[in-house]
Design a protein around this motif. Structure first.
Motif, PDB file in Angstrom:
ATOM      1  N   UNK A  18      -7.007  11.731  -5.513  1.00 49.31           N
ATOM      2  CA  UNK A  18      -5.780  10.951  -5.690  1.00 49.31           C
ATOM      3  C   UNK A  18      -5.364  10.313  -4.364  1.00 49.31           C
ATOM      4  N   UNK A  19      -5.397  11.115  -3.305  1.00 47.51           N
ATOM      5  CA  UNK A  19      -4.977  10.622  -1.993  1.00 47.51           C
ATOM      6  C   UNK A  19      -5.956   9.590  -1.444  1.00 47.51           C
ATOM      7  N   UNK A  20      -7.234   9.777  -1.731  1.00 43.57           N
ATOM      8  CA  UNK A  20      -8.243   8.790  -1.324  1.00 43.57           C
ATOM      9  C   UNK A  20      -7.994   7.471  -2.055  1.00 43.57           C
ATOM     10  N   UNK A  21      -7.683   7.563  -3.340  1.00 48.14           N
ATOM     11  CA  UNK A  21      -7.493   6.363  -4.163  1.00 48.14           C
ATOM     12  C   UNK A  21      -6.323   5.503  -3.693  1.00 48.14           C
ATOM     13  N   UNK A  22      -5.315   6.129  -3.067  1.00 45.86           N
ATOM     14  CA  UNK A  22      -4.170   5.352  -2.579  1.00 45.86           C
ATOM     15  C   UNK A  22      -4.249   5.140  -1.063  1.00 45.86           C
ATOM     16  N   UNK A  23      -5.440   5.367  -0.514  1.00 43.45           N
ATOM     17  CA  UNK A  23      -5.741   5.043   0.895  1.00 43.45           C
ATOM     18  C   UNK A  23      -4.963   5.871   1.913  1.00 43.45           C
ATOM     19  N   UNK A  28       3.774  17.050  -5.457  1.00 47.64           N
ATOM     20  CA  UNK A  28       4.193  16.410  -4.209  1.00 47.64           C
ATOM     21  C   UNK A  28       4.091  17.340  -2.997  1.00 47.64           C
ATOM     22  N   UNK A  29       4.567  18.598  -3.092  1.00 44.69           N
ATOM     23  CA  UNK A  29       4.479  19.470  -1.911  1.00 44.69           C
ATOM     24  C   UNK A  29       3.044  19.726  -1.451  1.00 44.69           C
ATOM     25  N   UNK A  30       2.125  19.925  -2.393  1.00 47.26           N
ATOM     26  CA  UNK A  30       0.748  20.209  -1.985  1.00 47.26           C
ATOM     27  C   UNK A  30       0.058  18.943  -1.478  1.00 47.26           C
ATOM     28  N   UNK A  64       0.835  -1.209   0.000  1.00 50.79           N
ATOM     29  CA  UNK A  64       0.000   0.000   0.000  1.00 50.79           C
ATOM     30  C   UNK A  64       0.866   1.254   0.000  1.00 50.79           C
ATOM     31  N   UNK A  65       1.972   1.208   0.741  1.00 56.05           N
ATOM     32  CA  UNK A  65       2.883   2.350   0.758  1.00 56.05           C
ATOM     33  C   UNK A  65       3.530   2.564  -0.604  1.00 56.05           C
ATOM     34  N   UNK A 107       3.569   5.911  -2.696  1.00 58.67           N
ATOM     35  CA  UNK A 107       4.833   6.519  -3.140  1.00 58.67           C
ATOM     36  C   UNK A 107       4.833   6.721  -4.647  1.00 58.67           C
ATOM     37  N   UNK A 108       4.243   5.760  -5.370  1.00 56.04           N
ATOM     38  CA  UNK A 108       4.190   5.859  -6.831  1.00 56.04           C
ATOM     39  C   UNK A 108       3.421   7.102  -7.260  1.00 56.04           C
ATOM     40  N   UNK A 109       2.364   7.428  -6.528  1.00 49.89           N
ATOM     41  CA  UNK A 109       1.592   8.637  -6.829  1.00 49.89           C
ATOM     42  C   UNK A 109       2.487   9.870  -6.759  1.00 49.89           C
ATOM     43  N   UNK A 110       3.332   9.933  -5.747  1.00 50.53           N
ATOM     44  CA  UNK A 110       4.211  11.087  -5.567  1.00 50.53           C
ATOM     45  C   UNK A 110       5.305  11.126  -6.623  1.00 50.53           C
ATOM     46  N   UNK A 111       5.832   9.962  -6.965  1.00 45.37           N
ATOM     47  CA  UNK A 111       6.885   9.893  -7.981  1.00 45.37           C
ATOM     48  C   UNK A 111       6.353  10.322  -9.340  1.00 45.37           C
ATOM     49  N   UNK A 112       5.121   9.919  -9.642  1.00 48.44           N
ATOM     50  CA  UNK A 112       4.518  10.236 -10.937  1.00 48.44           C
ATOM     51  C   UNK A 112       4.047  11.687 -11.028  1.00 48.44           C
TER      52      UNK A 112
END
Length: 239
Positions: free
Chosen positions: A92-97, A49-51, A34-35, A39-44
């Protein structure tokens, strides 16, 4: 019979730790999966990422209603220049839990699965009048990984010779500055040639800002400037 019972107890006792270890290992592996997705969301989405970090930090301690959180995001310095609307970032954040979403009725009460029992899909939709959000347990773990001060510490140790320059740039960015002003501050410094051959081109001053921005310690908002975490870091290091 007593001996059989003793054997049964012994077997149960000896297998229990193994079962516990297996469950624990599976839980750890699931957490890591899950992590990795988060992390992939942030990398992509490096520009976001800051917001995304700031959203998780803002909603860490209490649930925030949809409209309120959208307004908060739009007012964040980190949101400047982001093209995605606030709700998309939240989704986006909801989708990655990493961000929990709660459905609310007209009284602001969370609609639980139990409260939906016996209701049709249309009746449930009629009951939902708003949403609220709160950083999940997974989101809190991710926040610790993304903590700007920790990432800055890592950056400062990669090339120790650049430490003083990074600190000087942070001090300089207590006020909003343009790239041109930062370039003027560092242009011609010996540190720009550190690790390079004499006939190489010097490092661009903007690289220092880019690397600091990647840690979340500086942000662009009508000029490059340090974040709250940047100010705290300088205070703790007596600058």
């Amino acid at each position: 019979m007593p001996r059989a019972d003793s054997a049964a107890v012994h077997t149960s006792a000896s297998s229990s730790p193994k079962q516990t270890d297996t469950v624990s290992l599976e839980s750890m592996m699931e957490l890591e999966r899950r992590l990795e997705k988060a992390r992939a969301l942030l990398i992509q989405n490096p520009l976001c990422r800051p917001v995304l970090y700031r959203i998780l930090e803002t909603a860490r301690d209490e649930r925030i209603r949809l409209g309120d959180l959208e307004t908060m995001i739009a007012d964040m310095p980190e949101y400047d220049g982001i093209t995605q609307p606030p709700y998309i970032l939240m989704q986006w954040l909801v989708d990655v839990s990493t961000l929990d979403l709660f459905e609310l009725d007209d009284a602001g009460t969370i609609l639980t699965e139990e409260s939906k029992q016996g209701l049709s899909a249309d009746e449930i939709d009629d009951k939902i009048v708003d949403f609220s959000f709160k950083t999940s347990e997974l989101g809190v773990i991710l926040l610790k990984e993304l903590e700007p001060a920790g990432r800055l510490e890592d950056l400062l140790t990669v090339v120790p010779e650049r430490y003083d320059t990074y600190m000087e740039v942070l001090e300089f960015l207590k006020e909003p500055r343009s790239f041109a002003q930062i370039d003027e501050l560092l242009r011609g410094r010996d540190i720009l040639m550190f690790g390079k051959a004499a006939d190489d081109r010097p490092l661009q001053p903007s690289v220092f800002v880019d690397k600091l921005a990647a840690t979340g310690i500086v942000v662009y908002n009508n000029g490059w400037q340090i974040t709250v975490e940047g100010k705290e870091f300088l205070e703790q290091n007596h600058r």
